[in-house]
Design an enzyme around this catalytic site. Structure first.
Site, mmCIF file in Angstrom:
data_model
loop_
_atom_site.group_PDB
_atom_site.id
_atom_site.type_symbol
_atom_site.label_atom_id
_atom_site.label_comp_id
_atom_site.label_asym_id
_atom_site.label_seq_id
_atom_site.Cartn_x
_atom_site.Cartn_y
_atom_site.Cartn_z
ATOM 1 N N SER A 95 -11.053 -0.640 -1.124
ATOM 2 C CA SER A 95 -9.582 -0.677 -0.550
ATOM 3 C C SER A 95 -9.868 -1.218 1.067
ATOM 4 O O SER A 95 -9.077 -1.579 1.659
ATOM 5 C CB SER A 95 -9.120 0.751 -0.469
ATOM 6 O OG SER A 95 -8.433 1.022 -1.511
ATOM 7 N N HIS A 148 -3.591 6.301 3.678
ATOM 8 C CA HIS A 148 -4.569 4.860 2.948
ATOM 9 C C HIS A 148 -3.882 3.681 3.618
ATOM 10 O O HIS A 148 -4.609 2.842 4.103
ATOM 11 C CB HIS A 148 -4.302 5.104 1.577
ATOM 12 C CG HIS A 148 -5.109 3.824 0.750
ATOM 13 N ND1 HIS A 148 -4.676 2.707 0.406
ATOM 14 C CD2 HIS A 148 -6.598 3.965 0.340
ATOM 15 C CE1 HIS A 148 -5.758 1.853 -0.179
ATOM 16 N NE2 HIS A 148 -6.780 2.740 -0.258
ATOM 17 N N ASP A 157 0.772 -1.375 0.124
ATOM 18 C CA ASP A 157 0.027 0.060 0.086
ATOM 19 C C ASP A 157 0.928 1.209 -0.056
ATOM 20 O O ASP A 157 2.030 1.205 -0.367
ATOM 21 C CB ASP A 157 -0.690 0.162 1.248
ATOM 22 C CG ASP A 157 -2.331 0.470 0.945
ATOM 23 O OD1 ASP A 157 -2.502 1.753 0.741
ATOM 24 O OD2 ASP A 157 -3.248 -0.152 0.852
#
Length: 1370
Positions: free
Chosen positions: A528, A342, A114
């Site tokens: 996600s 994220h 990620d």
């Protein structure tokens, strides 16, 4: 790219089908009847889909019914609200942990691919059993790499000079047996996200503005005091003093407007303490830019994170944590930061552990993780091939059990590419379970992204929202009564027929985020978030399997997950939205326990249409009208796939299974009843008959069950998707959908065969019957071979009943899916349905050329146009707005990469090819590099990686990029582009050493070339027969010509073979009122048009001499000999003492032979200036002065002045020759005076350095000839400089950039530092070449002398950008 959902955004629903779970009752999460209209497809038959005996269920129907009821309950109390923020109940994780509290992920290691994970984030320090949560943190992209190849040693006082040039104090307690310190530096903003950088810039500018305002106040005070002292200023000297004071005020005000903070610089020091490599950073400049010495000695040294698991914080201001890793024996330092929140959020969903807030724990709080940063900070957060490959290498090296990857994008080829090949190896050979997000491009079908939704070895996850999540995390007023798929969650199937979405999991959570966000948690939603939720659930299963001694295999785990889901939706077609359904951890565990003694096998399915060997599919996908009008036969090959280490004798040979084949609808798909399957696989045929199906979407399956153990559920499935389109009759170009009632989350799909003659569509959407605003997704998708899905999308909000219109391009002859979805949370709380009327009208102008190529000749291109659907207005428009110039590399370098992070699990070392291209811009322009072979493909590319850097001659980097090149504005000058390509195969890279790269330059709007149209072939030459517009009657053809651009419109400096690019369009909008536009790209549909640049015009006058020579042959020979000798003198090198001696000897000889010959004396002066100054700089400058004086004395200045006082006759050839000669002489005189002035100024400065005068005199800090400070000097020397300067002013404009240096020195000597600074700024801005470092050094010196330390610090930081020591590492 990140599969990142909108922060705090809600999403939408889609009905979804999944077969009955094999270890549970076939109870469904029921839909309201009004939502059943969502897909308008035929349901499955009423019989049990898989005919599994209910007696084998390990979970009672009551339990599942209870859980379904729990999911539908959305009335919250405090505990259920907190639980909804980190959903676990939906996937049965809470039930599983209640039964098995120690199977909470312990023993499971997850690799998070990620944007990077913050080790300081809440809940990511330790596991539930006290182990370190994060085992390792890696920047796999290289975006934080620092070149530390330079090695220094400390002086006697313990100081070293850092990579930035700053003095650094070494802590004497640091152990360094070798005494060698590797140094480097980094601009701190290169490590930060755009969001953090923006925050810091605001905070830093606020402080800078305060200091700048103080300086402005002081400058204004001095100006006011001057005005009060001198009421009337008439003397020139006083006027100039006042101008200087005003210039200072103006400069500071302009500085505030142009302020662009490039951030502090941090010095990095790397050394080996005898055991490990250590790292220390000097972060002083983050808090105090004016400090003489940094805080390096106060830094607590770090080492590679996996060794000690320690991290640092840059400063309290940024609150950004980082870790370090050292590679290549200290020559590369990697500083690892995240490139967005994220990755931390994803890691928190999967594994966060909050002992004080257990309801906010991640799904698997006992699991450990490694962070593999694949998002490149240099590219915002885009993943790179380098990052992906290194991440896989790290996951294998750390012996991870799981990979979670919440990244992806569309692809033109599913299950293909270099990364996919490596993933297959990791899964098959190293037993890693790879879980990834399916994408956020729904609600249309075939929108799953790569790699999660398109790769066979990866478990792709869709995003689900439960009533509790809606009520808690999303805070909706009235949550839905049952769970559903988010509207934007991508749908299958893939273009080769595979299901696409494997499972669904909760797609939203309030989870930890990095400390630099200045908050502990944040709501995000998207696939996600669904992927780590599923990954955490699988980590629970792995924890149980390891504790119970069950071998972990991605094959057996995936089969357990797929065959134990709870379906979401009651229609077969919902399977394309949610996959097999909502995963259930507890049921999957029971399945694994029951099947633990079965072989670990995955069943690969390959499908071909009978009679054809290519292409190969993974499912059957009938989408086009022709496919749905006939019965087809398909050959299915089932290949049992074992792990690579499986024993041939003990596992492969004995493998034999009796398979019973089932079909969900015998009327649509027929297959044999039984199949004997061995290790070598088996083929069978399926007959698919879609002819009797209604229009719309239909989903069916053929699946194989183990005859001896039907409880195992389907061992393999053949998905069959049929989207039978509406076929328009009688050339009717209109499709209308009327009176559809929409509720929150409802999706309506229509499949339409676009008429072959259509090229665009105009649509209207009318809404009525509602009160509160409504939000809709309107998507269209078409599929074409070897292309990414052609998708058009619009998100529209109706605040009240109204009508909206749309226009979008279409591909004639291909099925178009129209998907209209009311956003899942839009209209919640209102009980009024939204009534929608939607109408599409197809338009088209067909031509004989999809792409128009003008070959560079004067001939026009004929275009035949016709409209087959309805009358259309033919209004052709074309322009050329960019030029593409091809380049070959000037250099190539192929080498093996030195570190283990680039060694594949197979043991092969990755190779890197660096190609160097050179290009020049005559004027500033916006350019974009283009590599046709490599661009626009990450996952569906057999080359591992590509990356480029554009820099100027000073090594200033203007742009970095990879798969998706960006446009960048560049000033005029010479540029270098380095392209970096990686692969393990040397032969592939050898073939690319002459790879063609294009530089695409965007023309200024005033340079756009608008092409003309003609009705006659001779129109471009004759200038008549222009074609403007016409009305096309259906069935009738009209022809016209598009002419090439006129030669006077072609851009300058474009070599032959370059290509001018633009667009051409033929039709115009008919719906609504549209402004007239000459831009083809603002028309309904446009196509590419190009023009190949022809060879340049031959210069007929080149080489011709327009005048006759009146000199004799002997005179001409003497002149030629003389000029040849001077050219020889100019060509001689002076790099060694011997060469300088030879040059001097020849110069002296020529001076005696041609005394007073100005061109010779000017060349001698030029030769002196080209030589590096000797140690005795005073003598050198005196030599320059003498040479300049010889030039000056050789020129009759009176005659020169007399000539320029009279205007020459421009039509007289002889007068023109005399003019050129006189102008050359004047320029030689001016150059001599200019160089003499520089030499005089430097001599004065050097004498002051040797013999300092009173305290007011400051010595120069720079040895450059032009960087001396203002110093007192003797009256005679000052007079000489001023006399020389006055003489120069007679002949040239000293404000011009060529001579402005002397003007700046003059102003400086007069004490007018503000004026000197203004002159210097003008020189920098006017410099046609990239600015020279010495000019900026001098600017900093002037700022220092004025006393503006805040501006000095600002300019010094910019020096690291403008003049870096080296190019950044790839």
């Amino acid at each position: 790219m990140l599969v990142l959902a909108v922060f705090k955004a809600a999403a939408a629903p889609l009905q979804s089908f999944s077969p009955s779970p094999f270890l549970s009752s076939p109870s469904l999460i029921r839909r309201r009847s009004r939502r059943r209209r969502g897909t308008r497809a035929m349901p499955f038959s009423s019989s049990a889909v898989f005919q599994s005996p209910p007696s084998v269920s390990a979970t009672s129907g009551e339990e599942l019914n209870g859980s379904a009821s729990a999911l539908q309950s959305f009335r919250l109390n405090e505990s259920t609200f907190l639980a909804s923020l980190m959903p676990k109940k939906e996937i049965g994780a809470d039930r599983f942990l209640e039964s098995h509290p120690h199977y909470d992920g312990r023993g499971a290691l997850i690799a998070i691919f990620d944007s990077g994970v913050d080790p300081a984030a809440a809940g990511l320090q330790v596991t539930s059993d006290g182990k370190p949560k994060i085992v390792d943190i890696l920047d796999c992209t290289g975006s934080g790499d620092i070149d530390t190849t330079k090695v220094v040693k400390a002086n006697e006082d313990g100081y070293i000079t850092g990579g930035s040039g700053a003095p650094l104090v070494i802590n004497p307690s640091w152990k360094n047996p070798s005494g060698e310190w590797h140094i480097g530096y980094k601009l701190i903003y290169e490590l930060f996200t755009d969001t953090l950088t923006s925050r810091l810039k605001k905070e830093r500018k606020k402080k800078w503005d305060e200091r700048n305002q103080e300086a402005i106040s002081e400058a204004l005070k001095q100006l006011n005091e001057f005005d009060q002292k001198h009421a009337k200023v008439e003397e020139i000297s006083l006027k100039r003093v006042r101008e200087d004071l005003q210039i200072k005020v103006d400069f500071l005000r302009k500085q505030a407007d142009s302020y662009d903070d490039r951030g502090p610089v941090i010095d990095a020091v790397v050394w080996n303490d005898g055991d490990v490599w250590r790292v220390a950073l000097d972060t002083q400049s983050l808090e105090d830019d004016d400090s003489e010495l940094g805080k390096l000695a106060d830094f607590i040294p770090l080492t590679n994170y996996r060794i000690e698991r320690k991290y640092g914080i840059f400063s309290k201001l940024d609150a950004c944590s980082f870790v370090t890793n050292v590679y290549d024996e200290g020559n590369i330092l990697s500083i690892v930061t995240d490139c967005s929140p994220h990755g931390t959020h994803v890691a928190g969903i999967a594994t966060a552990f909050h002992p004080q807030e257990p309801l906010l724990n991640g799904v698997a709080p006992g699991a450990q993780l490694i962070s593999c940063k694949i998002g490149d900070t240099r590219l915002g957060s885009m993943e790179t091939g380098t990052g992906l490959t290194r991440a896989l290498i790290a996951a294998v090296e750390h012996k991870c059990d799981l990979i979670n990857m919440s990244y992806g994008e569309p692809t033109l080829l599913p299950d293909y590419g270099r990364f996919i090949d490596l993933v297959n190896e990791v899964v098959d050979k190293h037993h890693l379970i790879f879980i990834s997000s399916a994408g956020n491009s729904g609600p249309a079908l075939s929108t799953v992204g790569a790699p999660g939704g398109t790769s066979s070895s990866i478990i792709g996850i869709g995003a689900y929202v439960s009533p509790a999540m809606a009520a808690g995390a999303h805070c909706v007023v009235e949550p839905p009564s049952e769970g559903l798929e988010y509207t934007w969650s991508s749908r299958g199937p893939t273009i080769d027929g595979d299901l696409g979405v494997c499972l669904s999991a909760p797609g939203g959570a309030v989870a930890p985020v990095p400390t630099w966000t200045l908050q502990r948690r944040m709501l995000m939603n998207g696939t996600s978030m669904a992927s780590p939720s599923a990954c955490g659930g699988v980590a629970l299963l792995i924890s149980a399997m390891k504790a119970e001694g069950i071998p972990v295999s991605p094959y057996s785990v995936r089969k357990a997950l797929e065959n134990t889901t709870v379906p979401v939706g009651d229609l077969p077609e919902d399977t394309l939205s949610t996959g097999r359904g909502l995963m259930q951890v507890d049921s999957a565990h029971e399945y694994i326990q029951r099947s633990k003694n079965l072989p670990c096998v995955w069943y690969r399915v390959k499908i071909n249409q009978s009679g054809k060997t290519t292409p190969t599919f993974r499912g059957i996908y009938l989408r086009e009208s022709s496919e749905c009008r006939q019965t087809t036969e398909w050959t299915v090959q089932v290949e049992p796939r074992f792990h690579e280490e499986a024993s041939k004798l003990e596992e492969l040979v004995p493998f034999e299974e009796c398979i019973q084949l089932y079909t969900s609808n015998n009327l649509v798909a027929r297959a044999p009843e039984y199949l004997l399957l061995t290790h070598n696989g088996r083929t069978f045929n399926i007959v698919v008959d879609p002819t009797n199906l209604n229009e719309g979407m239909h989903y069916h399956e053929v699946y194989g069950m183990d005859c001896k153990a039907p409880w195992r559920g389907p061992l393999f499935r053949v998905p069959i998707t049929i989207t039978k389109p509406t076929v328009l009759k009688d050339r009717n170009p209109v499709v209308a959908v009327t009176g559809i009632p929409f509720s929150p989350g409802l999706i309506e799909r229509r499949f339409i065969e676009v008429p072959c003659a259509a090229s665009w569509a105009e649509a209207t959407m009318r809404t009525s019957g509602f009160d509160t605003p409504r939000r809709f997704f309107v998507d269209t998708v078409q599929l074409c071979p070897l292309k990414r899905p052609i998708k058009w999308e619009s998100v529209v909000t109706f605040s009240c009943p109204s009508l909206k219109s749309f226009t979008f391009p279409v591909k004639g002859g291909q099925t178009l899916e129209l998907a209209i979805a009311q956003f899942w949370s839009s209209g919640i709380g209102s009980h009024e349905a939204t009534i929608v009327d939607f109408e599409i009208r197809f338009h088209g102008i067909n031509t004989n050329k999809e792409e128009v190529v003008l070959d560079g000749s004067e001939a026009p291109i004929r275009i035949d146009a016709k409209a087959l659907l309805s009358s259309e207005k033919l209004v052709p428009v074309a322009n050329l707005n960019k030029i593409r110039i091809p380049y070959r590399p000037v250099d190539s370098n192929l080498r093996p990469l030195p570190t283990n992070r680039d060694k594949l699990p197979s043991g092969k070392q990755i190779l890197a090819l660096t190609l160097t291209y050179k290009f020049k811009l005559e004027d500033g322009a916006e350019v974009k590099p283009h590599v046709p072979l490599l661009n626009n493909r990450i996952y569906d590319n057999k080359f591992e990686s590509q990356f480029y850097v554009i820099s100027d001659s000073n090594k200033q980097v203007y742009e970095m990029g990879d798969v998706y090149p960006n446009s960048v504005k560049l000033p005029k000058g010479d540029y270098t582009l380095q392209l970096y390509i990686r692969h393990e195969n040397v032969q592939y890279l050898e073939k690319m050493k002459q790879l063609v790269l294009f530089i695409e330059r965007k023309l200024e709007e005033k340079e756009f070339i608008r092409l003309n149209f003609f009705s006659q072939p001779d129109g471009p030459i004759m200038g008549n027969g222009g074609f403007k517009s016409s009305t096309l009657v259906p069935g009738e053809m009209e022809a016209f010509y598009v002419g090439p651009p006129t030669k006077d419109k072609l851009p300058k400096n474009c070599p032959a073979g370059s290509v001018l690019l633009g667009a051409i369009s033929y039709g115009k909008f008919s719906l609504g009122v549209k402004k007239k536009s000459q831009n083809p790209q603002e028309r309904p549909v446009s196509y590419q048009i190009s023009y190949v640049m022809p060879p340049n015009k031959f210069d007929e006058d080149k080489g011709k001499d327009s005048s006759t020579c009146s000199k004799s042959v002997s005179e001409r020979l003497e002149e030629e000999v003389r000029d040849a000798k001077i050219r020889l003198l100019s060509s001689l090198k002076q790099s060694t003492e011997e060469e300088r001696s030879a040059w001097k000897e020849l110069a002296t000889s020529l001076k005696s032979e041609y005394p007073k010959y100005t061109p010779l004396l000017a060349k001698i002066l030029e030769g002196l200036l080209s030589r590096s100054p000797s140690e005795d700089k005073i003598s050198y400058n005196e030599e320059v002065i003498n040479a300049a004086d010889e030039v000056i004395e050789s020129i009759d200045k009176d005659e020169l002045a007399k000539y320029f006082s009279v205007k020459a006759d421009p039509e007289d050839d002889d007068a023109e020759k005399i003019k050129k000669k006189m102008e050359l002489t004047r320029d030689q005189l001016a150059e001599a005076l200019y160089q003499k002035g520089l030499a005089l100024a430097e001599i004065a400065s050097l004498k002051v350095e040797k013999a300092p005068v009173d305290s007011e005199a400051g010595s120069t800090k720079d040895s450059e000839r032009t960087t001396e400070k203002s110093v007192p000097e003797s009256h005679d020397a000052s007079d000489t400089f001023e006399q020389n300067f006055k003489e120069l002013k007679k002949w040239v404009d000293v404000k011009s950039s060529k001579y402005a240096m002397l003007l700046m020195l003059h102003e400086k000597r007069c004490g007018r530092l503000g004026t000197a600074l203004e002159v210097l700024n003008n020189m920098i801005q006017d410099d046609s070449d990239p600015p020279k470092k010495k000019l900026y050094d001098l600017k900093i010196s002037l700022l220092d002398e004025i006393g503006w330390t805040h501006v000095t610090s600002y300019e010094r930081r910019w020096m690291y950008v403008r003049f870096p020591a080296s190019l950044p590492l790839f």
